[in-house]
Design an enzyme around this catalytic site. Structure first.
Site, mmCIF file in Angstrom:
data_model
loop_
_atom_site.group_PDB
_atom_site.id
_atom_site.type_symbol
_atom_site.label_atom_id
_atom_site.label_comp_id
_atom_site.label_asym_id
_atom_site.label_seq_id
_atom_site.Cartn_x
_atom_site.Cartn_y
_atom_site.Cartn_z
ATOM 1 N N ASP A 81 0.812 -1.225 0.000
ATOM 2 C CA ASP A 81 0.000 0.000 0.000
ATOM 3 C C ASP A 81 0.841 1.268 0.000
ATOM 4 O O ASP A 81 2.011 1.269 0.397
ATOM 5 C CB ASP A 81 -0.966 0.006 1.183
ATOM 6 C CG ASP A 81 -0.259 -0.107 2.528
ATOM 7 O OD1 ASP A 81 0.724 -0.884 2.631
ATOM 8 O OD2 ASP A 81 -0.681 0.560 3.486
ATOM 9 N N GLU A 138 -0.443 -1.772 5.385
ATOM 10 C CA GLU A 138 0.556 -1.611 6.440
ATOM 11 C C GLU A 138 0.474 -0.216 7.049
ATOM 12 O O GLU A 138 0.719 -0.040 8.239
ATOM 13 C CB GLU A 138 1.961 -1.854 5.878
ATOM 14 C CG GLU A 138 3.047 -1.986 6.942
ATOM 15 C CD GLU A 138 3.504 -0.685 7.561
ATOM 16 O OE1 GLU A 138 3.768 -0.659 8.778
ATOM 17 O OE2 GLU A 138 3.597 0.322 6.832
ATOM 18 N N GLU A 139 0.125 0.765 6.228
ATOM 19 C CA GLU A 139 0.141 2.159 6.659
ATOM 20 C C GLU A 139 -1.114 2.517 7.468
ATOM 21 O O GLU A 139 -1.974 3.271 7.036
ATOM 22 C CB GLU A 139 0.273 3.085 5.443
ATOM 23 C CG GLU A 139 1.552 2.920 4.642
ATOM 24 C CD GLU A 139 2.779 3.434 5.374
ATOM 25 O OE1 GLU A 139 2.642 3.949 6.502
ATOM 26 O OE2 GLU A 139 3.886 3.330 4.808
ATOM 27 N N HIS A 361 7.713 8.870 4.037
ATOM 28 C CA HIS A 361 6.516 9.680 4.260
ATOM 29 C C HIS A 361 6.734 11.146 3.892
ATOM 30 O O HIS A 361 5.880 11.984 4.201
ATOM 31 C CB HIS A 361 5.996 9.560 5.699
ATOM 32 C CG HIS A 361 5.507 8.191 6.056
ATOM 33 N ND1 HIS A 361 4.478 7.976 6.938
ATOM 34 C CD2 HIS A 361 5.884 6.956 5.652
ATOM 35 C CE1 HIS A 361 4.253 6.671 7.064
ATOM 36 N NE2 HIS A 361 5.118 6.036 6.280
#
Length: 390
Positions: A81, A138-139, A361
């Site tokens: 993701d 996962e995020e 990020h």
């Protein structure tokens, strides 16, 4: 043994897969395009089984070695993701989806494991079974837990499980790992402060100031780490949002605070959760108000198992040499939902250096394609070294 020759020959193809994933990022469990491509590729490679829909949109591939007498079953995991971030990297294959980008390198993780799967399905030079795991969400969505809850470990009889993540700032092609905690437990909290609204200029004495109460709470929460947590242990408590009021002269009746907590030790995690509620409630009552705390446990600490950490470090040395592997790296306070898999089976999580790059990020983050061969070779050698063919 350096980068596997066959993997080196596949590097351009692996990079092309990554660029395609990068152009088409998907969030959380909505990774339908990515998962579909992964499943199609695994079938093309000749995997013995390809199963979709594990943990909602996860994909599992089974590759059996030329021999199966060992009975060994090892899982290798990559995440798929992306993030809700507007990309500013400037790369020619930048995201085509407004407000989304692969800002954490999951496109690279997926491509590297696909490259390893292609090699392993071609050669099958091992005694046992390799399970390639492609995980959604996962995020922040706990996709690792969703896959475990959906029978990932039991359905395929996985005995050990390994994960890998790129690491900006670590020299290109270097690996870093440590036994025990490597990444922190990641939790969130919200504190709703109840006061009594009033006029900030004409009648502040008739109000109960939620902003004042909230401000005192922000300061007092830092005492938890400074005065409640054992100084030989560690924790982070950060207030990251504070919302109250809508006019310059009106004291609002409520204020909302939000933040994050990071810990390694389960006892410290329990302590911080309890103290946040106690401190917030106590301060609010002292000012005549009240406070409601909602504490949410997100990801547990990522704790590497001793034996499997040694194995992972040895495999990494085979790929890049002993001088490029740090097997006692300093843990970091980031969170990672591979932790859920390590709660179920022994295994280890390792970092692969990206060199100089914006942090994960960041909207300018760019994955370094030069490490694709290192990552894919690490997966290949993990299987061949752990389950050697006779």
């Amino acid at each position: 043994m350096p980068i596997v020759n066959r993997i080196a020959a596949l590097t351009d193809e692996i990079a092309a897969w990554r660029h395609d994933f990068h152009e088409h990022p998907e969030l959380l469990y909505e990774v339908h395009r990515t998962a579909g491509i992964v499943a199609d590729r695994l079938r093309e490679f000749g995997c013995d089984e390809v199963t979709t829909g594990i943990g909602r949109t996860g994909v599992v591939g089974v590759i059996r070695g030329r021999q199966g007498s060992s009975g060994r079953v090892i899982g290798l995991r990559a995440d798929m993701d992306a993030l809700p971030i507007e990309e500013v990297s400037g790369v020619p294959y930048a995201s085509k989806i407004p407000g989304m980008m692969h800002a954490c390198g999951h496109d690279g993780h997926t491509a590297m494991l696909l490259g390893a799967a292609k090699y392993l399905a071609e050669t099958r030079n091992f005694d046992g079974t390799a399970i390639v795991i492609f995980q959604p969400a996962e995020e922040g969505g706990a996709g690792g837990k969703a896959m475990v809850d959906d029978g990932l470990m039991t359905r395929w009889g996985i005995q050990e499980v390994y994960g890998l993540h790129n690491m900006p700032g670590l020299p290109e092609g270097h690996f870093a790992i440590t036994p025990g905690p490597l990444l922190a437990a990641s939790d969130s909290f919200e504190i709703l402060v109840h006061g009594k609204g009033g006029h900030g200029g004409a009648g502040p004495h008739r109000a109960i100031d939620s902003v004042l109460i909230g401000s005192e709470i922000v300061s007092a929460l830092q005492s938890i780490v400074a005065r409640n947590v054992d100084p030989m242990k560690t924790a982070v408590v950060s207030i990251c949002s504070f919302h109250a009021g809508s006019a310059f002269n009106i004291i609002p009746a409520t204020a909302m605070l939000g933040g994050t907590v990071r810990t390694f030790d389960p006892g410290v995690r329990d302590l911080v959760e309890r103290r946040i509620s106690e401190v917030a409630d106590g301060i609010a009552r002292a000012y005549g108000g009240s406070a409601e705390t909602k504490y949410t446990r997100l990801y547990p600490a990522t704790v590497n198992h001793e034996r499997e950490t040694v194995i992972a470090a040895e495999v990494a040395r085979d790929v890049v040499g002993a001088d490029r592997v740090d097997d006692r790296t300093t843990p970091i306070m980031g969170g990672e939902d591979f932790a859920f898999m390590l709660l179920e089976r022994p295994g280890a999580f390792i970092f692969l250096g990206m060199g100089d790059s914006p942090e994960c990020h960041h909207p300018a983050y760019t994955f370094n394609d030069s490490i694709l061969g290192h990552g894919a070779s690490y997966w290949v050698r993990m299987i061949e070294k752990s389950m050697p063919a006779a």
